[in-house]
Every structure is written in C-alpha cells, then in structure tokens.
Motif scaffolding. Structure first.
Motif, PDB file in Angstrom:
ATOM      1  N   ASP A   1      26.858  -8.744  31.291  1.00 52.36           N
ATOM      2  CA  ASP A   1      26.337  -7.877  30.235  1.00 52.36           C
ATOM      3  C   ASP A   1      27.464  -7.107  29.562  1.00 52.36           C
ATOM      4  O   ASP A   1      27.497  -6.966  28.328  1.00 52.36           O
ATOM      5  CB  ASP A   1      25.309  -6.920  30.831  1.00 52.36           C
ATOM      6  CG  ASP A   1      24.504  -6.200  29.766  1.00 52.36           C
ATOM      7  OD1 ASP A   1      24.496  -6.670  28.607  1.00 52.36           O
ATOM      8  OD2 ASP A   1      23.879  -5.175  30.078  1.00 52.36           O
ATOM      9  N   LYS A   2      28.403  -6.620  30.349  1.00 51.82           N
ATOM     10  CA  LYS A   2      29.554  -5.905  29.772  1.00 51.82           C
ATOM     11  C   LYS A   2      30.386  -6.832  28.895  1.00 51.82           C
ATOM     12  O   LYS A   2      30.837  -6.449  27.810  1.00 51.82           O
ATOM     13  CB  LYS A   2      30.410  -5.328  30.899  1.00 51.82           C
ATOM     14  CG  LYS A   2      29.756  -4.178  31.656  1.00 51.82           C
ATOM     15  CD  LYS A   2      30.661  -3.670  32.772  1.00 51.82           C
ATOM     16  CE  LYS A   2      30.001  -2.534  33.557  1.00 51.82           C
ATOM     17  NZ  LYS A   2      30.855  -2.071  34.672  1.00 51.82           N
ATOM     18  N   ILE A   3      30.603  -8.057  29.374  1.00 48.79           N
ATOM     19  CA  ILE A   3      31.390  -9.022  28.597  1.00 48.79           C
ATOM     20  C   ILE A   3      30.674  -9.368  27.295  1.00 48.79           C
ATOM     21  O   ILE A   3      31.290  -9.435  26.227  1.00 48.79           O
ATOM     22  CB  ILE A   3      31.643 -10.300  29.434  1.00 48.79           C
ATOM     23  CG1 ILE A   3      32.523  -9.977  30.641  1.00 48.79           C
ATOM     24  CG2 ILE A   3      32.302 -11.380  28.577  1.00 48.79           C
ATOM     25  CD1 ILE A   3      32.666 -11.123  31.615  1.00 48.79           C
ATOM     26  N   ALA A   4      29.341  -9.578  27.378  1.00 49.91           N
ATOM     27  CA  ALA A   4      28.569  -9.937  26.183  1.00 49.91           C
ATOM     28  C   ALA A   4      28.587  -8.811  25.151  1.00 49.91           C
ATOM     29  O   ALA A   4      28.702  -9.059  23.949  1.00 49.91           O
ATOM     30  CB  ALA A   4      27.128 -10.280  26.573  1.00 49.91           C
ATOM     31  N   LYS A   5      28.472  -7.558  25.611  1.00 49.69           N
ATOM     32  CA  LYS A   5      28.500  -6.424  24.674  1.00 49.69           C
ATOM     33  C   LYS A   5      29.877  -6.242  24.063  1.00 49.69           C
ATOM     34  O   LYS A   5      30.002  -5.833  22.915  1.00 49.69           O
ATOM     35  CB  LYS A   5      28.079  -5.146  25.402  1.00 49.69           C
ATOM     36  CG  LYS A   5      26.596  -5.103  25.754  1.00 49.69           C
ATOM     37  CD  LYS A   5      26.233  -3.827  26.491  1.00 49.69           C
ATOM     38  CE  LYS A   5      24.742  -3.793  26.806  1.00 49.69           C
ATOM     39  NZ  LYS A   5      24.361  -2.584  27.563  1.00 49.69           N
ATOM     40  N   ARG A   6      30.907  -6.557  24.861  1.00 50.94           N
ATOM     41  CA  ARG A   6      32.273  -6.414  24.350  1.00 50.94           C
ATOM     42  C   ARG A   6      32.595  -7.484  23.311  1.00 50.94           C
ATOM     43  O   ARG A   6      33.245  -7.218  22.307  1.00 50.94           O
ATOM     44  CB  ARG A   6      33.260  -6.481  25.512  1.00 50.94           C
ATOM     45  CG  ARG A   6      34.687  -6.120  25.133  1.00 50.94           C
ATOM     46  CD  ARG A   6      35.545  -5.806  26.340  1.00 50.94           C
ATOM     47  NE  ARG A   6      35.574  -6.909  27.292  1.00 50.94           N
ATOM     48  CZ  ARG A   6      35.061  -6.851  28.517  1.00 50.94           C
ATOM     49  NH1 ARG A   6      34.448  -5.746  28.925  1.00 50.94           N
ATOM     50  NH2 ARG A   6      35.121  -7.891  29.336  1.00 50.94           N
ATOM     51  N   THR A   7      32.138  -8.690  23.543  1.00 51.10           N
ATOM     52  CA  THR A   7      32.411  -9.792  22.615  1.00 51.10           C
ATOM     53  C   THR A   7      31.389  -9.862  21.484  1.00 51.10           C
ATOM     54  O   THR A   7      31.643 -10.476  20.459  1.00 51.10           O
ATOM     55  CB  THR A   7      32.419 -11.133  23.369  1.00 51.10           C
ATOM     56  OG1 THR A   7      31.164 -11.296  24.043  1.00 51.10           O
ATOM     57  CG2 THR A   7      33.546 -11.163  24.389  1.00 51.10           C
ATOM     58  N   GLU A   8      30.206  -9.235  21.686  1.00 53.57           N
ATOM     59  CA  GLU A   8      29.129  -9.197  20.689  1.00 53.57           C
ATOM     60  C   GLU A   8      28.705 -10.603  20.259  1.00 53.57           C
ATOM     61  O   GLU A   8      28.490 -10.872  19.076  1.00 53.57           O
ATOM     62  CB  GLU A   8      29.548  -8.377  19.465  1.00 53.57           C
ATOM     63  CG  GLU A   8      29.768  -6.903  19.786  1.00 53.57           C
ATOM     64  CD  GLU A   8      30.098  -6.096  18.548  1.00 53.57           C
ATOM     65  OE1 GLU A   8      30.291  -6.709  17.481  1.00 53.57           O
ATOM     66  OE2 GLU A   8      30.157  -4.871  18.644  1.00 53.57           O
ATOM     67  N   THR A   9      28.618 -11.518  21.208  1.00 48.93           N
ATOM     68  CA  THR A   9      28.151 -12.871  20.918  1.00 48.93           C
ATOM     69  C   THR A   9      26.653 -12.963  21.199  1.00 48.93           C
ATOM     70  O   THR A   9      26.180 -12.475  22.220  1.00 48.93           O
ATOM     71  CB  THR A   9      28.892 -13.905  21.791  1.00 48.93           C
ATOM     72  OG1 THR A   9      28.689 -13.582  23.170  1.00 48.93           O
ATOM     73  CG2 THR A   9      30.375 -13.914  21.474  1.00 48.93           C
ATOM     74  N   LYS A  10      25.930 -13.565  20.268  1.00 48.98           N
ATOM     75  CA  LYS A  10      24.484 -13.700  20.420  1.00 48.98           C
ATOM     76  C   LYS A  10      24.138 -14.544  21.639  1.00 48.98           C
ATOM     77  O   LYS A  10      23.193 -14.244  22.372  1.00 48.98           O
ATOM     78  CB  LYS A  10      23.889 -14.346  19.161  1.00 48.98           C
ATOM     79  CG  LYS A  10      24.048 -13.520  17.890  1.00 48.98           C
ATOM     80  CD  LYS A  10      23.207 -12.249  17.947  1.00 48.98           C
ATOM     81  CE  LYS A  10      23.271 -11.491  16.626  1.00 48.98           C
ATOM     82  NZ  LYS A  10      22.487 -10.240  16.679  1.00 48.98           N
ATOM     83  N   LEU A  11      24.916 -15.613  21.848  1.00 45.03           N
ATOM     84  CA  LEU A  11      24.628 -16.516  22.967  1.00 45.03           C
ATOM     85  C   LEU A  11      24.755 -15.788  24.298  1.00 45.03           C
ATOM     86  O   LEU A  11      23.929 -15.962  25.201  1.00 45.03           O
ATOM     87  CB  LEU A  11      25.582 -17.721  22.920  1.00 45.03           C
ATOM     88  CG  LEU A  11      25.309 -18.834  23.933  1.00 45.03           C
ATOM     89  CD1 LEU A  11      23.922 -19.412  23.713  1.00 45.03           C
ATOM     90  CD2 LEU A  11      26.374 -19.929  23.824  1.00 45.03           C
ATOM     91  N   GLY A  12      25.789 -14.955  24.426  1.00 44.34           N
ATOM     92  CA  GLY A  12      25.978 -14.197  25.654  1.00 44.34           C
ATOM     93  C   GLY A  12      24.844 -13.217  25.900  1.00 44.34           C
ATOM     94  O   GLY A  12      24.350 -13.085  27.027  1.00 44.34           O
ATOM     95  N   ASN A  13      24.412 -12.531  24.847  1.00 43.85           N
ATOM     96  CA  ASN A  13      23.308 -11.570  24.987  1.00 43.85           C
ATOM     97  C   ASN A  13      22.006 -12.266  25.383  1.00 43.85           C
ATOM     98  O   ASN A  13      21.228 -11.738  26.183  1.00 43.85           O
ATOM     99  CB  ASN A  13      23.110 -10.820  23.669  1.00 43.85           C
ATOM    100  CG  ASN A  13      24.257  -9.872  23.371  1.00 43.85           C
ATOM    101  OD1 ASN A  13      24.869  -9.324  24.282  1.00 43.85           O
ATOM    102  ND2 ASN A  13      24.560  -9.678  22.096  1.00 43.85           N
ATOM    103  N   ILE A  14      21.777 -13.459  24.812  1.00 41.66           N
ATOM    104  CA  ILE A  14      20.567 -14.210  25.148  1.00 41.66           C
ATOM    105  C   ILE A  14      20.588 -14.637  26.605  1.00 41.66           C
ATOM    106  O   ILE A  14      19.583 -14.529  27.317  1.00 41.66           O
ATOM    107  CB  ILE A  14      20.430 -15.433  24.214  1.00 41.66           C
ATOM    108  CG1 ILE A  14      20.139 -14.968  22.780  1.00 41.66           C
ATOM    109  CG2 ILE A  14      19.337 -16.367  24.705  1.00 41.66           C
ATOM    110  CD1 ILE A  14      20.161 -16.080  21.759  1.00 41.66           C
ATOM    111  N   ALA A  15      21.768 -15.123  27.068  1.00 40.09           N
ATOM    112  CA  ALA A  15      21.885 -15.560  28.461  1.00 40.09           C
ATOM    113  C   ALA A  15      21.664 -14.391  29.426  1.00 40.09           C
ATOM    114  O   ALA A  15      20.953 -14.521  30.436  1.00 40.09           O
ATOM    115  CB  ALA A  15      23.261 -16.188  28.684  1.00 40.09           C
ATOM    116  N   VAL A  16      22.243 -13.245  29.105  1.00 39.75           N
ATOM    117  CA  VAL A  16      22.082 -12.065  29.966  1.00 39.75           C
ATOM    118  C   VAL A  16      20.626 -11.605  29.983  1.00 39.75           C
ATOM    119  O   VAL A  16      20.082 -11.246  31.037  1.00 39.75           O
ATOM    120  CB  VAL A  16      23.009 -10.930  29.493  1.00 39.75           C
ATOM    121  CG1 VAL A  16      22.692  -9.628  30.220  1.00 39.75           C
ATOM    122  CG2 VAL A  16      24.465 -11.303  29.727  1.00 39.75           C
TER     123      VAL A  16
END
Length: 358
Positions: free
Chosen positions: A54-69
């Motif tokens: 979650d921290k990585i996804a918020k830092r990179t602001e990638t939609k795919l990462g947020n969806i996976a989390v």
C-alpha cells in the motif's frame, strides 16, 4: 523441572488413550495448536506485506498497484483459517475423509477468488468511469455494468464449485442455455433498453445537463435511467424517451457545439439607389466584425424578390449558448437599422404594385 516433565509425559500418555475419529486427543490438540499458530503467522505476514504494498502504491500513484492492494485488503479471515486448518489436519489420520481438508480449501479458494475478482472489476470500472465521465457520479449504466460483471464472475465461481463437487456442469449449462433463450425472447424489449443504457454510458453521446434534440424533441437531459432517459423540454414539461428509441434516432447535442453558425438575411426596397447596393454588403460586414463574440464569414447580394433586393450574410457566434447568439443578433439588428436610417436605405415591405393602363 524433572517433575514437571514427568507430569507432562503422564498427561500426554493419558490423552493418547482418548480417541476421537481415529485420532487421540493429543493429536487433536496438536493439530489445533498448529492451526492457530499458522493462522497467526499467515495473518501477521500477510498484513505486513499488504501495508508495504500500500505504501509503495501510494508513493508511485499507479492505478494497477492501488487496485491490487484494494483486492488484497478484501481477503477474508475465514480463508486464512481454512488454509491454516489444512496444514493442521496433516497431523491427523482421517482415513476415508483424508480428501476433505483439501476439498474444503479448494472451495474456499474459489470463493475468495470471486471476491478478489469482484473488487478488481469494480475498481477498474470505477477508474474508467472517473477518467471518461466529467460527472464522476455512478449512473445507471455504471450500476448495470458492475452488476453484469459481478454476475458473470460469481456464475463462473459457482460453476467451478459445482464441477469440483462432481456436478455435471455441461448438462446444467445446456439447460440454462435453453431457458436463457426463452427468457431473452420474452423480455427482449427490456433487454434492448438495458443494453442501450450501457451503450449510452460507454459511447457517451450525451450527459446529464446537455441540451439535445431527438427528432423534433428538444430539451435538457435530467436523468439517464436503466430503461429511459428524461428530458426537460424548452416548454417546461418532462419528456420520457426509451433508451432504445434514442439510439435508433438521430441526435443533436447542442452543448458540445463549439461555435454557432448563423445565416442572417434581409431585404431592402427596390427603390434603393444603385450606388448603395454594394455599400450595404460592406456596411453590414463592418457591423458584424465589430461584435466581440462574432466572426464574419461572408456576405452577398443574394438575389431579387418580387418586393425586395435580398442579402445573405453568414457569421459565427464564438459562444455556443443560445442567449449569447440572441444578444449578438439583437446588436447587429439595431446597428443595421441605425445605419440604414442614417443613409436613407429603406427596408423591404411586402408590397404589390398594380399598373393600370388606360
């Protein structure tokens, strides 16, 4: 210490003498301890991993990462409990029920997979809606697509579960196919409007608040429903049109007009002096060009009518809304009247001249 160990061994020996479903009480206690330990370890490791992702996804602001989390956050505690119980059951001798823990784990995995896919589908659809819809509110089309998507996902999960339980899925699908065709024929009109609503959401020929014309009906879009779209007409009443009829009709969306093309015509009297006729074109052109919200295109003496010399001018109003056009046209009309009065040019009136020969 030695006395404690001796007592512990005594308890274990006593427990070994108590059997339940072919396993001693000690084996059941050991299986339960292993299950609880694995459950706690899995939960701690999983929660830690999700927080880091979650921290990585918020830092990179990638939609795919947020969806996976978001999908991983919807992992259910009972799934980890079943997973831990599977490993704990390895310490037990279940005999003819040896297959049962794995079977339960597979079924639980199918259900958890359905939850993950439902969350992923919703998030992907929501991101698409926010990207392509200026009005980010979730309309009827969004609800329909989300419902259909989740229905298909859980239908697939159900078929996998039934197949794993030994049900003949192919025969079931054949029966459902025949029933589905019968239902579709019975409600084809409703389904047509439903899919028309989905098409309106995806293709977006208009949105709520747009001023549109469908056939001879003009109005502002108030709502886009599952079956109908409601307009507020220019005369004040609400007009309800089925979505299927809208897609079958030619539609004009005036709100998406960038500029408004105007054809401005008038006639002057045949008594107008010849030298004034070319001056009129230049005069009206200058009047149009002096308007801040207008762009001149062309102007000509168009022809001759029975009672007038006709002129035609084309110009563009740079603001697309109707009140702006009327404001510009009013200024042009008044300026033309003032200029013609100053030069003694008479506007044409419907007249008829009768010549009597004696």
């Amino acid at each position: 210490m030695e006395s404690f160990l001796a007592k512990l061994n005594l308890i274990i020996d006593l427990e070994k003498g108590v059997y339940f479903l072919g396993n001693s009480a000690w084996h059941w206690i050991l299986a339960l301890l292993i299950t609880a330990g694995i459950f706690l370890v899995f939960r701690l490791i999983f929660n830690f991993a999700v927080k880091q992702l979650d921290k990585i996804a918020k830092r990179t602001e990638t939609k795919l990462g947020n969806i996976a989390v978001d999908a991983l956050k919807n992992s259910k505690f009972w799934f980890f409990a079943v997973l831990a119980a599977f490993f704990g059951s390895m310490k037990l001798n279940l005999g003819e029920y040896e297959f049962l823990p794995l079977k339960i784990l597979i079924l639980a995995t199918f259900v958890q997979l359905g939850i993950w896919l439902s969350v992923i589908f919703y998030d992907v659809l929501d991101n698409w809606n926010q990207k392509n819809n200026s009005n980010s509110d979730k309309n009827a089309g969004f609800t329909i697509i989300n419902g259909i998507g989740k229905f298909l996902i859980w239908s697939l999960v159900l078929l996998l579960i039934l197949d794993n339980l030994g049900v003949k899925v192919s025969s079931l699908l054949a029966g459902l196919g025949v029933g589905g065709i019968a239902i579709a024929l019975a409600v084809q009109r409703i389904l047509g409007d439903l899919f028309a609503s989905i098409s309106i959401m995806i293709d977006k020929p208009f949105e709520i608040g747009d001023f549109i014309m469908i056939g001879d009906i003009r109005g502002t879009v108030e709502s886009i429903g599952i079956k109908t779209t409601r307009l507020r007409s220019i005369t004040g009443e609400q007009v309800v049109i089925s979505n299927g009829d809208i897609l079958d009709s030619r539609l004009n969306n005036f709100k998406r007009m960038v500029e408004r093309r105007i054809t401005f015509t008038f006639g002057v009297s045949h008594k107008t002096q010849r030298e004034h006729l070319p001056e009129i074109t230049i005069l009206v052109k200058n009047i149009i060009e002096s308007q801040s919200d207008a762009r001149f295109d062309r102007g000509h003496l168009k022809g001759f009518d029975a009672s007038s010399v006709d002129y035609e001018f084309i110009y563009w109003v740079t603001k697309p809304d109707f009140p702006s056009y009327m404001d510009v046209q009013e200024k042009i009309n008044l300026a033309v009247l003032d200029a013609f009065t100053e030069k003694g040019i008479e506007m044409a009136r419907p007249t008829q001249v009768v010549f009597v020969q004696k």
